[in-house]
Each structure stands twice: as C-alpha cells, then as structure tokens.
Design a protein around this motif. Structure first.
Motif, short mmCIF file in Angstrom:
data_model
loop_
_atom_site.label_atom_id
_atom_site.label_comp_id
_atom_site.label_asym_id
_atom_site.label_seq_id
_atom_site.Cartn_x
_atom_site.Cartn_y
_atom_site.Cartn_z
N ALA A 36 0.80 -1.07 0.07
CA ALA A 36 0.30 0.19 0.11
C ALA A 36 1.06 1.22 0.19
O ALA A 36 1.53 1.49 0.94
N VAL A 37 0.88 1.99 -1.12
CA VAL A 37 1.70 3.23 -1.32
C VAL A 37 0.77 4.33 -1.29
O VAL A 37 -0.17 4.62 -2.02
N LYS A 38 1.06 5.50 -0.30
CA LYS A 38 0.46 6.59 -0.21
C LYS A 38 0.55 7.38 -1.49
O LYS A 38 1.77 7.81 -1.88
N LYS A 39 -0.37 8.08 -2.11
CA LYS A 39 -0.39 8.93 -3.03
C LYS A 39 -1.70 9.69 -3.38
O LYS A 39 -2.84 9.09 -3.20
N VAL B 294 -17.57 -5.35 1.97
CA VAL B 294 -16.40 -4.64 2.25
C VAL B 294 -15.56 -5.54 3.32
O VAL B 294 -16.05 -6.55 3.74
N PHE B 295 -14.35 -5.51 2.96
CA PHE B 295 -13.34 -6.34 3.64
C PHE B 295 -12.20 -5.35 4.50
O PHE B 295 -11.91 -4.17 3.95
N VAL B 296 -11.73 -5.89 5.48
CA VAL B 296 -10.62 -5.45 6.14
C VAL B 296 -9.32 -6.06 5.59
O VAL B 296 -9.41 -7.35 5.48
N VAL B 297 -8.35 -5.44 4.78
CA VAL B 297 -7.33 -5.85 4.18
C VAL B 297 -5.96 -5.18 4.71
O VAL B 297 -5.89 -4.13 5.02
N LEU B 298 -5.08 -6.10 5.04
CA LEU B 298 -3.81 -6.13 5.48
C LEU B 298 -2.64 -5.81 4.34
O LEU B 298 -2.70 -6.97 3.47
N ALA B 299 -1.90 -4.82 4.47
CA ALA B 299 -0.98 -4.68 3.44
C ALA B 299 0.32 -3.93 4.14
O ALA B 299 0.19 -3.37 4.95
N LYS B 300 1.33 -4.26 3.22
CA LYS B 300 2.67 -3.68 3.63
C LYS B 300 2.72 -2.04 3.26
O LYS B 300 2.71 -1.84 2.27
N THR B 301 2.82 -1.09 4.36
CA THR B 301 3.15 0.05 4.15
C THR B 301 4.56 0.37 4.21
O THR B 301 5.07 1.37 3.67
N ASP B 302 5.13 -0.56 4.81
CA ASP B 302 6.75 -0.38 4.97
C ASP B 302 7.19 -1.78 4.61
O ASP B 302 7.80 -2.53 5.75
N GLY C 299 8.60 -6.20 7.88
CA GLY C 299 8.01 -7.27 8.47
C GLY C 299 6.62 -7.18 9.01
O GLY C 299 6.00 -6.05 8.64
N HIS C 300 6.41 -7.86 10.26
CA HIS C 300 5.22 -7.44 10.98
C HIS C 300 4.80 -5.97 11.43
O HIS C 300 3.83 -5.45 11.23
N ALA C 301 6.14 -5.26 11.47
CA ALA C 301 6.04 -3.88 11.91
C ALA C 301 5.95 -2.92 10.69
O ALA C 301 5.73 -1.81 11.00
N GLY C 302 5.79 -3.53 9.44
CA GLY C 302 5.36 -2.44 8.36
C GLY C 302 3.99 -2.82 7.78
O GLY C 302 3.77 -2.42 6.51
N ILE C 303 3.20 -3.31 8.54
CA ILE C 303 1.62 -3.73 8.00
C ILE C 303 0.76 -2.84 8.21
O ILE C 303 0.77 -2.43 9.75
N THR C 304 -0.26 -2.52 7.45
CA THR C 304 -1.30 -1.67 7.97
C THR C 304 -2.55 -2.04 7.36
O THR C 304 -2.73 -2.77 6.41
N GLY C 305 -3.79 -1.98 8.02
CA GLY C 305 -5.05 -2.30 7.76
C GLY C 305 -5.75 -1.20 7.04
O GLY C 305 -5.62 -0.23 7.45
N PHE C 306 -6.54 -1.41 6.19
CA PHE C 306 -7.51 -0.80 5.24
C PHE C 306 -8.92 -1.52 5.20
O PHE C 306 -9.18 -2.31 5.14
N ILE C 307 -9.81 -0.54 5.08
CA ILE C 307 -11.28 -0.74 4.89
C ILE C 307 -11.40 -0.88 3.36
O ILE C 307 -11.32 0.38 2.93
N GLN D 4 0.86 -0.51 12.15
CA GLN D 4 0.28 -1.38 13.59
C GLN D 4 -0.75 -2.33 13.24
O GLN D 4 -1.29 -3.02 14.09
N GLY D 5 -0.83 -2.34 11.92
CA GLY D 5 -1.85 -3.47 11.39
C GLY D 5 -1.78 -4.59 11.89
O GLY D 5 -2.83 -5.21 12.37
N PHE D 6 -0.50 -5.17 11.96
CA PHE D 6 -0.34 -6.73 12.29
C PHE D 6 -0.84 -6.71 13.83
O PHE D 6 -1.84 -7.74 14.22
N LEU D 7 -0.10 -6.09 14.74
CA LEU D 7 -0.65 -6.11 16.11
C LEU D 7 -2.05 -5.73 16.32
O LEU D 7 -2.82 -6.54 16.84
N GLN D 8 -2.50 -4.61 15.77
CA GLN D 8 -3.80 -3.92 16.05
C GLN D 8 -5.06 -5.06 15.29
O GLN D 8 -5.88 -5.35 15.84
#
Ligand SMILES: Cc1cc2nc3c(=O)[nH]c(=O)nc-3n(C[C@H](O)[C@H](O)[C@H](O)COP(=O)(O)OP(=O)(O)OC[C@H]3O[C@@H](n4cnc5c(N)ncnc54)[C@H](O)[C@@H]3O)c2cc1C
Length: 382
Positions: free
Chosen positions: A143-146, A167-175, A179-187, A232-236
């Motif tokens: 997931a790249v911000k633009k 509608v889905f909650v989707v996890l993607a790598k923002t960093d 690894g785990h610390a680079g994952i963010t959640g999206f609706i 924080q997606g993985f943890l949260q």
C-alpha cells in the motif's frame, strides 16, 4: 464462581436454536452438495438480529457480550447443521466487523457498522496470501500513499465471503522492509477502483460458505479508510481479530459437537448387531464417553476465553489454547461419529460425513494447530 448461564441466556440460546432449526437446517445438505450460499437464509438471520450481536447500539448493534455472542454461535452450530453458514457468519461479524468497531474512527464506524450489523453489506478479512499463510508477517501486498489515497497491489487468497462481500478489512505492507512492523489495515469496498474478486476456491467442507481470492491492481483506497495506525496493522488488526476468531468463532463447533453426540446416541440405540443395540457394546460407549468429555471440556475452555474477553483481559495463549483444543477434539469427535455409524457414516445418508469434512477446516484456518502450539509453547517458556 458460577458455572450456570442466566435464565435470560438460556432463553436466548433456545430462541436461536429454534430459529436455526426452522430457517437454516432445511436445505443445509443440498447447499453443501451444490456449494451454494443462500442469501435468503442470510437475510432471515439478519432480520432475526444475528449479524448485529456484538456491536454497540449506536451503530445498529445489540450490544451483546462476548459470552452471549458465543452462545449464539453455539446455538447456530446446534440448530443449523450448516457449518458453512456459521463460517460465513463468523467471518462477517467477527473478523470483518469487529476490527472496524474496535479500531475504526468515528466516521468509519458510522459509515460501515450499521450496514454490517444489518447484514446488508457482507464483510470479511483479507490477510492470507498465496505466499504467506502461517507466516502472516510475510505478506507481499503493498500500500503506497499517493494523492489522498493508498494504492494497493497484491492478491489475497482463501478469503471467506470473498465472492459475496461488500467490504473487507485488508492488510497490506506500508513499509515492506519491516515485516510485521510494516503492515497496515485498510477498509476496502467492493466498488473501489482496481479491486476485483479473483478465482473462487472449491473446498472439501464448509461448502455453503463461498471462498475466493481478492485481487488489488492499483486499487485506490481513500486515505481516510486506513484502519488503526499506520504500520500497526499486524498487532492491532491481526491480533485483535485473530483472538476473537480463536474464541467466539469456535462456538459453532461446540454446538455441532452437541448435536452430533445426540445423533450418535440415538443411532447407537437403534442400530442392532449380534441381536442387540450397538449402544450396549462397551467399545461404542467408550467412543460416546470420549465425545462427551471433549464436548464438556471444549465448552468450559471456550466460556473462559469469552469471559476473559468480556473482562477486557487480552490473553493470546488462552485464545490459542481454546482454538487448538476445540478444533482438534471436534475433528476426533467427528471421526468417532463416523465410526459409530459404521459404513453408513461414510455415506451422504447421515450428516456425520459432512461434519467430518467440515471439522478438518478447524485445525487449518485462522492459524493451524502447529501455530497455536507454537504460541502456547513460547508463552510457557517466556
Ligand atoms: C476455508 C478457508 C477459509 C479461510 N478464510 C480466511 C479468511 O477469511 N481470511 C484470511 O485471511 N485467511 C483465511 N484462510 C486462510 C487460513 O488462515 C490459512 O490457510 C492458514 O493460516 C494456514 O496457511 P496456509 O494454508 O498458507 O498453510 P501454510 O502456512 O503453508 O502451512 C502448511 C503447513 O506447514 C505448517 N507450518 C507452517 N509454518 C510452521 C511453523 N513455523 N512451525 C510449524 N509448522 C508450520 C502448518 O502448520 C501446516 O501444517 C482460510 C483458509 C481456509 C482453508
């Protein structure tokens, strides 16, 4: 310590059982055979209030406790005889809806929860990928911000409700480096540009629950649809969701074990061999006794996990233990049920054949048994 449900809970359980027997059970075997999701059944369950249970009233929910939501699952498993329906229900309420409720902004909750609680928009969770199942931190979707959007690219697989969800909650790598610390959640809504449903997956069991890939090709997700905090997606998202999944979603398996045991007792009393009911053979009684033991112990482990969550106690190891134990014994119980039915248990004539296929998913989905053992083991030695 009080091991009883309240009178209100007993009545609630009974009402859901009656609903499931009347509206879900008829046609369950055919839906399994045809691998068909039935929207009418879904809508009736929504009208009955089953999609809204855990959500707060201000978002169209019923404000039910985790324990009561679990009881509904147990009643659905008992009365409905349709594990696929229970899977779709769980994916919608628990792993699709809960993260939006727990982590969403006020706007996100106002926008999505009433539709989810009404069962109008079916939801789900997109975590697993072709190259990342147990190793969820290894997901490759980016997931790249633009320009006010996050642009998602990648493929999710094994997504429950994929073909029918809005509608889905989707996890993607923002960093991606982290690894785990680079994952963010999206609706992600079905109508978003660049989002499509990929190939449908034909399964061994839980066949009335549709499963598919979700494909993101330069998919534009508005920045305000980020769920929780960036990276924080993985943890949260994942951990909150999976902990619910490993407790409430298992309740249906317990209801399933209860009805299966009752059916086995009935069959064993009716079926005669060597001039007597097979129930009179101690070997058959032993199988029934084991099933009763697994059922009772599953119930108390699940209730403890649900109670923990109602008290706000986060206990990953307890949730893992609950998931591991309930699903492993459900599989063993399903095997006993076939054994008690003899050759007839291996045919479509009895529901035990379907239960066995359904039960196999428990030890695979939502984190395999090996992963649950790993979580419990590393907690023990920490
Ligand atoms: C019907 C169905 C519905 C599903 N629904 C969803 C959904 O809605 N959303 C979603 O995101 N996902 C969903 N899943 C995916 C599910 O969570 C994964 O299948 C599961 O996490 C296992 O991943 P995998 O299939 O890639 O197996 P793998 O991770 O490839 O595992 C293969 C084997 O290796 C073992 N293994 C892997 N790593 C280790 C290790 N470190 N130590 C020991 N053993 C290990 C596993 O236990 C397993 O036995 C669903 C799956 C199914 C089958």
């Amino acid at each position: 310590m009080d091991f009883r449900h309240t009178e209100e809970q007993e009545l609630f359980y009974k009402s859901v059982v009656e609903f499931a027997q009347k509206e879900i059970q008829p046609g369950a075997a055919e839906r399994d055979e045809e691998a068909r999701f039935d929207r009418d059944v879904w809508d009736k369950a929504a009208d009955f209030g089953l999609m809204s249970l855990p959500f707060p009233e201000e978002y169209g929910g019923s404000g039910a406790s985790v324990m009561d939501t679990s009881l509904a699952g147990e009643a659905l498993g008992y009365g409905g005889l349709d594990a696929g329906f229970c899977l779709s229900w769980g994916a919608h309420v628990v792993i699709g809806g809960i993260p939006i409720w727990q982590l969403g902004t006020e706007e996100q909750k106002q926008k999505y929860l009433p539709k989810i609680a009404a069962g109008e928009w079916i939801s789900g969770l997109g975590l697993t990928e072709p190259e990342a199942g147990s190793d969820a931190g290894g997901i490759l979707t980016t997931a790249v911000k633009k320009d006010g959007y996050y642009v998602l690219n990648g493929t999710k697989t094994f997504i429950t409700n994929g073909p029918i969800g809005e509608v889905f909650v989707v996890l993607a790598k923002t960093d991606p480096e982290k690894g785990h610390a680079g994952i963010t959640g999206f609706i992600v809504e079905k109508g978003f540009k660049g989002f499509s449903v990929g190939k449908e997956i034909h399964k061994t069991g839980n066949r009335s629950s549709p499963t598919s890939e979700l494909v993101f090709e330069d998919c534009e997700v508005p920045a305000e649809n980020m769920l929780g905090e960036e990276n924080q997606g993985f943890l949260q998202v994942a951990m909150t969701t999976l902990e619910w999944e490993r407790s409430v979603m298992l309740a249906a398996a317990i209801g399933g074990q209860q009805i299966q045991l009752e059916e086995c007792i009935k069959y064993a009393k009716e079926r005669r061999q060597f001039g007597r009911p097979i129930a009179s053979f101690q070997a058959v009684q032993f199988m029934l006794a084991d099933m009763k033991m697994w059922l009772e112990t599953s119930r108390w482990i699940l209730y403890k996990t649900a109670w923990n969550k109602d008290q706000g106690i986060m206990d990953h190891a307890q949730a893992a233990l609950s998931k591991l134990y309930i699903t492993e014994v459900a599989l063993k119980a399903a095997r006993n049920a076939i054994q008690i039915h003899g050759g007839y248990g291996y045919t479509k004539e009895y529901a035990v054949e379907r239960s066995y296929r359904d039960a196999q998913l428990g030890v695979l989905g939502g984190g395999t048994s090996e992963i649950q053992r790993w979580i419990i083991g590393r907690t023990l030695i920490a």
